[in-house]
Design a protein around this motif. Structure first.
Motif, PDB file in Angstrom:
ATOM      1  N   PHE A 318       0.364   6.790   8.966  1.00  0.00           N
ATOM      2  CA  PHE A 318      -0.408   5.695   8.379  1.00  0.00           C
ATOM      3  C   PHE A 318      -1.747   6.210   7.822  1.00  0.00           C
ATOM      4  O   PHE A 318      -2.148   5.877   6.703  1.00  0.00           O
ATOM      5  N   VAL A 319      -2.417   7.052   8.588  1.00  0.00           N
ATOM      6  CA  VAL A 319      -3.692   7.622   8.130  1.00  0.00           C
ATOM      7  C   VAL A 319      -3.463   8.397   6.831  1.00  0.00           C
ATOM      8  O   VAL A 319      -4.238   8.291   5.874  1.00  0.00           O
ATOM      9  N   GLU A 320      -2.384   9.148   6.777  1.00  0.00           N
ATOM     10  CA  GLU A 320      -2.079   9.918   5.568  1.00  0.00           C
ATOM     11  C   GLU A 320      -1.744   8.982   4.399  1.00  0.00           C
ATOM     12  O   GLU A 320      -2.132   9.244   3.256  1.00  0.00           O
ATOM     13  N   ASP A 321      -1.067   7.881   4.690  1.00  0.00           N
ATOM     14  CA  ASP A 321      -0.777   6.887   3.642  1.00  0.00           C
ATOM     15  C   ASP A 321      -2.082   6.340   3.064  1.00  0.00           C
ATOM     16  O   ASP A 321      -2.224   6.214   1.848  1.00  0.00           O
ATOM     17  N   VAL A 322      -3.006   5.992   3.939  1.00  0.00           N
ATOM     18  CA  VAL A 322      -4.276   5.428   3.460  1.00  0.00           C
ATOM     19  C   VAL A 322      -5.033   6.477   2.648  1.00  0.00           C
ATOM     20  O   VAL A 322      -5.600   6.180   1.597  1.00  0.00           O
ATOM     21  N   ARG A 323      -5.006   7.723   3.101  1.00  0.00           N
ATOM     22  CA  ARG A 323      -5.695   8.794   2.366  1.00  0.00           C
ATOM     23  C   ARG A 323      -5.121   8.940   0.954  1.00  0.00           C
ATOM     24  O   ARG A 323      -5.855   9.012  -0.025  1.00  0.00           O
ATOM     25  N   ARG A 324      -3.816   8.967   0.879  1.00  0.00           N
ATOM     26  CA  ARG A 324      -3.186   9.132  -0.446  1.00  0.00           C
ATOM     27  C   ARG A 324      -3.436   7.924  -1.344  1.00  0.00           C
ATOM     28  O   ARG A 324      -3.633   8.059  -2.546  1.00  0.00           O
ATOM     29  N   ALA A 325      -3.391   6.741  -0.745  1.00  0.00           N
ATOM     30  CA  ALA A 325      -3.643   5.516  -1.526  1.00  0.00           C
ATOM     31  C   ALA A 325      -5.085   5.510  -2.020  1.00  0.00           C
ATOM     32  O   ALA A 325      -5.372   5.102  -3.145  1.00  0.00           O
ATOM     33  N   LEU A 326      -5.995   5.996  -1.174  1.00  0.00           N
ATOM     34  CA  LEU A 326      -7.401   6.056  -1.562  1.00  0.00           C
ATOM     35  C   LEU A 326      -7.579   7.025  -2.730  1.00  0.00           C
ATOM     36  O   LEU A 326      -8.249   6.712  -3.725  1.00  0.00           O
ATOM     37  N   LEU A 327      -6.962   8.174  -2.632  1.00  0.00           N
ATOM     38  CA  LEU A 327      -7.093   9.180  -3.708  1.00  0.00           C
ATOM     39  C   LEU A 327      -6.510   8.641  -5.024  1.00  0.00           C
ATOM     40  O   LEU A 327      -7.140   8.745  -6.074  1.00  0.00           O
ATOM     41  N   ALA A 328      -5.321   8.034  -4.938  1.00  0.00           N
ATOM     42  CA  ALA A 328      -4.690   7.513  -6.165  1.00  0.00           C
ATOM     43  C   ALA A 328      -5.553   6.405  -6.776  1.00  0.00           C
ATOM     44  O   ALA A 328      -5.773   6.369  -7.996  1.00  0.00           O
ATOM     45  N   SER A 329      -6.086   5.513  -5.938  1.00  0.00           N
ATOM     46  CA  SER A 329      -6.912   4.412  -6.452  1.00  0.00           C
ATOM     47  C   SER A 329      -8.201   4.952  -7.054  1.00  0.00           C
ATOM     48  O   SER A 329      -8.699   4.441  -8.060  1.00  0.00           O
ATOM     49  N   LYS A 330      -8.728   5.986  -6.430  1.00  0.00           N
ATOM     50  CA  LYS A 330      -9.964   6.590  -6.924  1.00  0.00           C
ATOM     51  C   LYS A 330      -9.724   7.248  -8.288  1.00  0.00           C
ATOM     52  O   LYS A 330     -10.553   7.135  -9.187  1.00  0.00           O
ATOM     53  N   ILE A 331      -8.591   7.880  -8.434  1.00  0.00           N
ATOM     54  CA  ILE A 331      -8.256   8.488  -9.724  1.00  0.00           C
ATOM     55  C   ILE A 331      -8.175   7.395 -10.801  1.00  0.00           C
ATOM     56  O   ILE A 331      -8.663   7.567 -11.918  1.00  0.00           O
ATOM     57  N   VAL A 332      -7.580   6.257 -10.440  1.00  0.00           N
ATOM     58  CA  VAL A 332      -7.518   5.135 -11.390  1.00  0.00           C
ATOM     59  C   VAL A 332      -8.928   4.702 -11.794  1.00  0.00           C
ATOM     60  O   VAL A 332      -9.231   4.524 -12.977  1.00  0.00           O
ATOM     61  N   GLY A 401       1.296  10.232  -4.325  1.00  0.00           N
ATOM     62  CA  GLY A 401       0.755   9.161  -3.495  1.00  0.00           C
ATOM     63  C   GLY A 401       1.429   7.816  -3.670  1.00  0.00           C
ATOM     64  O   GLY A 401       1.165   6.889  -2.898  1.00  0.00           O
ATOM     65  N   VAL A 402       2.313   7.704  -4.661  1.00  0.00           N
ATOM     66  CA  VAL A 402       2.847   6.370  -4.983  1.00  0.00           C
ATOM     67  C   VAL A 402       3.532   5.672  -3.788  1.00  0.00           C
ATOM     68  O   VAL A 402       3.208   4.517  -3.486  1.00  0.00           O
ATOM     69  N   PRO A 403       4.448   6.352  -3.072  1.00  0.00           N
ATOM     70  CA  PRO A 403       5.082   5.631  -1.956  1.00  0.00           C
ATOM     71  C   PRO A 403       4.052   5.175  -0.912  1.00  0.00           C
ATOM     72  O   PRO A 403       4.138   4.051  -0.401  1.00  0.00           O
ATOM     73  N   SER A 404       3.060   6.028  -0.627  1.00  0.00           N
ATOM     74  CA  SER A 404       2.015   5.647   0.341  1.00  0.00           C
ATOM     75  C   SER A 404       1.233   4.451  -0.160  1.00  0.00           C
ATOM     76  O   SER A 404       0.934   3.507   0.581  1.00  0.00           O
ATOM     77  N   TRP A 405       0.893   4.522  -1.438  1.00  0.00           N
ATOM     78  CA  TRP A 405       0.094   3.468  -2.072  1.00  0.00           C
ATOM     79  C   TRP A 405       0.821   2.118  -1.932  1.00  0.00           C
ATOM     80  O   TRP A 405       0.223   1.112  -1.546  1.00  0.00           O
ATOM     81  N   ARG A 406       2.125   2.112  -2.241  1.00  0.00           N
ATOM     82  CA  ARG A 406       2.890   0.862  -2.158  1.00  0.00           C
ATOM     83  C   ARG A 406       2.959   0.359  -0.717  1.00  0.00           C
ATOM     84  O   ARG A 406       2.802  -0.830  -0.451  1.00  0.00           O
ATOM     85  N   ARG A 407       3.179   1.286   0.226  1.00  0.00           N
ATOM     86  CA  ARG A 407       3.269   0.857   1.641  1.00  0.00           C
ATOM     87  C   ARG A 407       1.954   0.234   2.089  1.00  0.00           C
ATOM     88  O   ARG A 407       1.941  -0.826   2.713  1.00  0.00           O
ATOM     89  N   VAL A 408       0.844   0.896   1.753  1.00  0.00           N
ATOM     90  CA  VAL A 408      -0.455   0.424   2.222  1.00  0.00           C
ATOM     91  C   VAL A 408      -0.776  -0.954   1.637  1.00  0.00           C
ATOM     92  O   VAL A 408      -1.196  -1.870   2.352  1.00  0.00           O
ATOM     93  N   VAL A 409      -0.544  -1.109   0.329  1.00  0.00           N
ATOM     94  CA  VAL A 409      -0.870  -2.386  -0.315  1.00  0.00           C
ATOM     95  C   VAL A 409       0.045  -3.493   0.229  1.00  0.00           C
ATOM     96  O   VAL A 409      -0.411  -4.609   0.521  1.00  0.00           O
ATOM     97  N   ALA A 410       1.318  -3.170   0.415  1.00  0.00           N
ATOM     98  CA  ALA A 410       2.261  -4.178   0.938  1.00  0.00           C
ATOM     99  C   ALA A 410       1.912  -4.541   2.385  1.00  0.00           C
ATOM    100  O   ALA A 410       1.884  -5.719   2.751  1.00  0.00           O
TER     101      ALA A 410
END
Ligand code: NDP
Length: 476
Positions: A318-332, A401-410
């Motif tokens: 979960f921590v890794e999911d949040v990290r990847r989602a954070l990085l992907a969102s930051k890139i956006v 990061g996409v799968p992590s991003w989707r899991r975290v947002v969902a």
């Protein structure tokens, strides 16, 4: 006349900028509307370099070598105009007036045009890094003419933050370009902070962890791709304990975020230019929402239990999911910010080099971060990059990061934890990469109620349906 440069306005920022100049060997004329500040500066720091104090603006101007270079560091808005009006009659053609305050770029464009008619250079300059940056090396974003930069460049580049021997200062472009880039910098800062805050909130809800435990996670993140000043100070703030109550500091602070307005300026400008900076906009709105205490209270009462209980089974994953989602969102958020700069540059004919802009932000400023190097590389490799998102390094980080991003947002949506910037960044990404957008339906609706016409995928031209008659298609 002996001073190479002058600073008028000696509150925290001006005083520290003047000291930085003096410490770097420049002779600095100093002036402030109320002379006590000038006296205090010289009394407390006179031994750090050569200051030429002046109590009147006329004496201040007389102390400067020609062409004169005058930095104005006063409260932005009307005070800046008041100082300019007082200065102009004392100056001569070829002199340079530099506004280092947080001016709106449109004001800078207006002032530049007005001073040009007097033969004066006006250089709107964004300065980031707060009090400490001003003293030890800020990130500097100068606009104005190339001619003025020939004089100012060597001075600014010397006092700016240095990263691997490169100064965090580049001539951004003419007139308001520097203040525009500073504005977008602040907008990105809003997005970055909002994303960090959401990541913290998600970790707290998902892990049921203490702020001190979450501080450790941020500390760990700061050793990798996310390494940045904001992640570093997040760990610091989360680890802090309130001396009065012994509670985590973050739990005794009112949860209403304030703003001075640069985020709002950024969003307003992006709306004018038609650039979807959804991350910055969500961050700005999230701050406004936090301040609507009455509405929040009413909604809290009306919907006490609107989410499901969050059960994270694999904490590390979960921590890794949040990290990847954070990085992907930051890139956006950065991709959108750079799109905004490109659009401003084209609208106002600034010819801004996007890669150099990333260089300016590598040090000294609040958003300084490791990954700005990657932005520079991306634009150096392909100056007409359609979006930072598709540059190889960023595309890879986002795709991973996409799968992590989707899991975290969902998960956040299911648990009822607000994650507006995470969610809207993911939607932006999905919208950009979609084969077909429902914008086609919007065009159909517009044609139906307002005969606004539409274009077809298979033929050139504009068309309209005779909705109220036989529904045949006619040329629009
Ligand atoms: P303030 O914004 O608090 O401004 C105070 C200074 O403005 C004082 O020197 C004051 O003079 C002068 N001033 C106000 N009105 C007038 C006037 N009508 N005529 C002449 N002088 C006037 O100071 P800061 O140092 O915090 O900021 C300076 C600028 O830098 C601002 O534009 C700010 O937005 C910008 N900035 C600030 C940052 C920060 O972290 N604080 C970071 C980056 C930029 P007096 O002493 O006589 O009252």
């Amino acid at each position: 006349a002996t001073a190479q440069i002058g600073v008028t306005g000696l509150a925290v920022m001006g005083r520290n900028l003047a000291r930085n100049l003096a410490r770097n060997g420049f002779t600095v004329a100093v002036h402030n509307r109320s002379p006590e500040r000038t006296r205090t500066l010289v009394a407390e720091h006179g031994d750090e370099g050569t200051f030429v104090p002046a109590e009147s603006l006329a004496d201040f101007v007389a102390a400067l070598e020609r062409p004169r270079a005058v930095i104005i560091m006063v409260k932005a808005g009307a005070p800046t105009d008041a100082v300019i009006d007082e200065l102009v009659p004392l100056l001569e053609a070829g002199d340079i007036v530099i506004d280092c305050g947080n001016a709106h770029f449109a004001d800078t464009r207006r002032r530049e045009e007005a001073l040009r008619t007097h033969g004066l250079h006006f250089v709107g300059t964004g300065v980031s890094g707060g009090e400490e940056g001003a003293l030890l090396g800020p990130s500097i974003m100068p606009g104005g003419s190339a001619e003025s930069y020939a004089k100012l460049g060597p001075i600014f580049e010397k006092i700016a933050a240095q990263v691997e021997g490169t100064p965090c200062c580049v001539h951004v472009g003419p007139d308001g370009a520097g203040h525009f880039v500073k504005m977008v910098h602040n907008g990105i800062e809003y997005a970055d902070m909002q994303l960090i805050a959401e990541a913290y909130d998600l970790l707290r809800a998902g892990l049921d962890a203490t702020p001190a435990e979450i501080a450790e996670i941020f500390r760990e993140w700061n050793t990798g791709e996310l390494e940045s000043f904001l992640i570093e100070i997040t760990a610091d703030v989360l680890a802090h304990t309130d001396a009065d109550t012994g509670k985590p500091f973050v739990d005794v602070v009112q949860d209403r975020a304030e703003q001075k307005g640069t985020g709002r300026w950024t969003v307003q400008s992006a709306l004018d230019l038609g650039i979807p900076i959804t991350g910055i906009a969500e961050a700005t709105f999230a701050r406004s929402l936090s301040g609507h205490a009455g509405q929040r209270e009413a909604a809290r009462r009306a919907f006490p239990d609107a989410g499901e209980k969050w059960q994270v089974s694999d904490r590390e994953a979960f921590v890794e999911d949040v990290r990847r989602a954070l990085l992907a969102s930051k890139i956006v958020a950065y991709a959108q910010g750079f799109d905004h700069i490109r659009a401003g540059s084209s609208e106002y004919d600034w010819n801004i080099d996007l890669g150099s802009t990333a260089t300016i932000w590598r040090g000294g400023c609040i958003i300084r971060a490791r990954f700005l190097d990657r932005i520079k590389q991306a634009y150096d490799q392909q100056p007409d990059l359609p979006s930072l998102l598709v540059a190889p390094y960023f595309a890879e980080a986002v795709a991973a990061g996409v799968p992590s991003w989707r899991r975290v947002v969902a998960d956040a949506a299911r648990a009822g934890v607000p994650a507006p910037a995470f969610g809207s960044s993911l939607s932006y990404f999905d919208a950009l990469r979609a084969d077909r957008l429902p914008a086609a339906l919007i065009q159909g609706l517009r044609d139906n109620f307002g005969a606004h016409t539409y274009q077809r995928v298979d033929r050139e031209g504009s068309f309209h349906i005779l909705w109220a008659a036989d529904r045949s298609e006619v040329a629009g």
